[in-house]
Design a protein around this motif. Structure first.
Motif, PDB file in Angstrom:
ATOM      1  N   GLU A   1       0.927  -1.251   0.134  1.00  0.00           N
ATOM      2  CA  GLU A   1      -0.277  -0.471  -0.248  1.00  0.00           C
ATOM      3  C   GLU A   1       0.957   1.361  -0.313  1.00  0.00           C
ATOM      4  O   GLU A   1       0.552   2.195  -0.428  1.00  0.00           O
ATOM      5  CB  GLU A   1      -1.225   0.166   1.546  1.00  0.00           C
ATOM      6  CG  GLU A   1      -0.114   0.288   2.551  1.00  0.00           C
ATOM      7  CD  GLU A   1      -0.539  -1.308   3.600  1.00  0.00           C
ATOM      8  OE1 GLU A   1      -0.475  -1.683   4.255  1.00  0.00           O
ATOM      9  OE2 GLU A   1      -0.142  -2.169   2.225  1.00  0.00           O
TER      10      GLU A   1
ATOM     11  N   SER B   1       3.048   2.395  -1.614  1.00  0.00           N
ATOM     12  CA  SER B   1       3.931   2.075  -3.589  1.00  0.00           C
ATOM     13  C   SER B   1       5.416   2.872  -3.931  1.00  0.00           C
ATOM     14  O   SER B   1       5.634   2.261  -4.738  1.00  0.00           O
ATOM     15  CB  SER B   1       3.007   2.238  -4.516  1.00  0.00           C
ATOM     16  OG  SER B   1       2.450   3.682  -4.660  1.00  0.00           O
TER      17      SER B   1
ATOM     18  N   ASP C   1       2.283   6.423   0.180  1.00  0.00           N
ATOM     19  CA  ASP C   1       1.707   6.374  -0.784  1.00  0.00           C
ATOM     20  C   ASP C   1       1.440   7.929  -0.605  1.00  0.00           C
ATOM     21  O   ASP C   1       1.508   8.567  -1.525  1.00  0.00           O
ATOM     22  CB  ASP C   1       0.624   6.271   0.725  1.00  0.00           C
ATOM     23  CG  ASP C   1      -0.068   6.396   1.032  1.00  0.00           C
ATOM     24  OD1 ASP C   1       0.028   7.571   1.230  1.00  0.00           O
ATOM     25  OD2 ASP C   1      -0.327   6.123   1.905  1.00  0.00           O
TER      26      ASP C   1
END
Length: 326
Positions: free
Chosen positions: A69, A71, A102
């Protein structure tokens, strides 16, 4: 932290002893034997209203698994140098801490750390040794490991430095691995005053957040900056989320070329800086503004500086890939 950041206010030997992340016991981190007693005493002093307690910042460990999550990859980078000029002075230490985040600017985990020293071509000035603690004996025979550093820098979506206008020119002069990377500045692209901080020096930020750390060494400062950037505040947005948003916006650099000499004090008071042309810019006063402020700034120049409504000062649009360069 970089030489001139400490002197004017205010992302390597083996990595300097890492400082590891300090979390309050209320967050559930296991305490070492005796720590309960120490923390109870600290809280008692704080609750009296007569004391402020600083807790030691300690470094986050490198995560064994990268969570999907988060990335994106950021790198906090810091340099120690022999002086202030990227043209005549040299890097003697680089520290880098890679972390995931994120698209909303939420920080995930530390995924890599690098720290290294390098012997310069001339002896380290005494004032630099006093400031950083780095001696000629420490750097003798040392070389920064470009391969290890590149493993962190090349995949990074964003490089963060606490005064990127200082660190980026030094890094780009040092190695081509920094070419074409997006940079963000945690000094100029975060409104620290609005967040209740009285200064922008890393030491001020750390102290006002209720911590202390072993400053003036590159890796240690990177770890400390990561904790401050990830500090949640009442509005729920971390400083890093603000910084990441700012890095995605374009800025406009306006050059007040051929402005009347007698208007220099007006320009300086408004925040314009002088460029003598030696850094590749036009020889003129210049300023950077947000896209939304471009019209107002051009109107100011035309009405107050040039006093000619058809004046068209040169402008350059900048992104994170262009800002803080030479």
């Amino acid at each position: 932290m970089s030489v001139h950041r400490d002197s004017q206010l205010d992302m390597f030997a083996k990595a300097s002893p890492a400082i590891a992340k300090a979390r309050a016991p209320s967050r559930g981190r296991p305490l070492q034997p005796g720590a309960h007693c120490e923390e109870d005493m600290a809280r008692t002093l704080e609750e009296s209203g007569n004391y402020r307690i600083l807790r030691k910042l300690t470094a986050r460990p490198i995560a064994s698994v990268r969570r999907p999550e988060f990335s994106r990859l950021g790198v906090i980078l810091d340099t120690e140098t022999t002086g202030l000029s990227h043209r005549s002075d040299e890097i003697i230490e680089i520290g880098a801490v890679a972390f995931t985040f994120d698209d909303d600017g939420r920080i995930g985990d530390v995924v890599g750390i690098y720290g290294g020293l390098q012997q310069p071509s001339r002896p380290i000035p005494p004032e630099i040794t006093r400031l950083t603690g780095i001696t000629d004996a420490m750097v003798e025979g040392q070389l920064i490991d470009i391969r290890s550093l590149s493993a962190l820098i090349q995949p990074a979506d964003l490089i963060i430095a606490h005064n990127a206008g200082f660190d980026r020119p030094f890094c780009e002069a040092f190695s081509t691995i920094f070419a074409g990377k997006a940079w963000a500045c945690s000094v100029s692209e975060i409104d620290w005053s609005a967040r209740g901080f009285e200064g922008t020096k890393l030491g001020y930020l750390v102290g006002q957040a209720g911590y202390f750390h072993e400053g003036h060494r590159a890796v240690d400062d990177c770890h400390a900056l990561l904790e401050i950037l990830d500090r949640q505040q009442r509005d729920g947005e971390s400083p890093f989320a603000e910084l990441y948003r700012a890095s995605q916006r374009s800025r406009i650099r306006i050059f007040a070329e051929h402005s009347p000499f007698e208007m220099k004090d007006h320009l300086k008071a408004r925040g314009y800086r002088w460029s003598d042309g030696s850094d590749g810019r036009l020889k003129s006063w210049w300023i950077e503004v947000g896209e939304d402020d471009l019209g107002d700034e051009l109107s100011y120049l035309r009405s107050e500086i040039y006093r000619w409504k058809e004046a068209e000062p040169p402008t350059v649009r900048l992104t994170a890939f262009d800002r803080f360069k030479l």
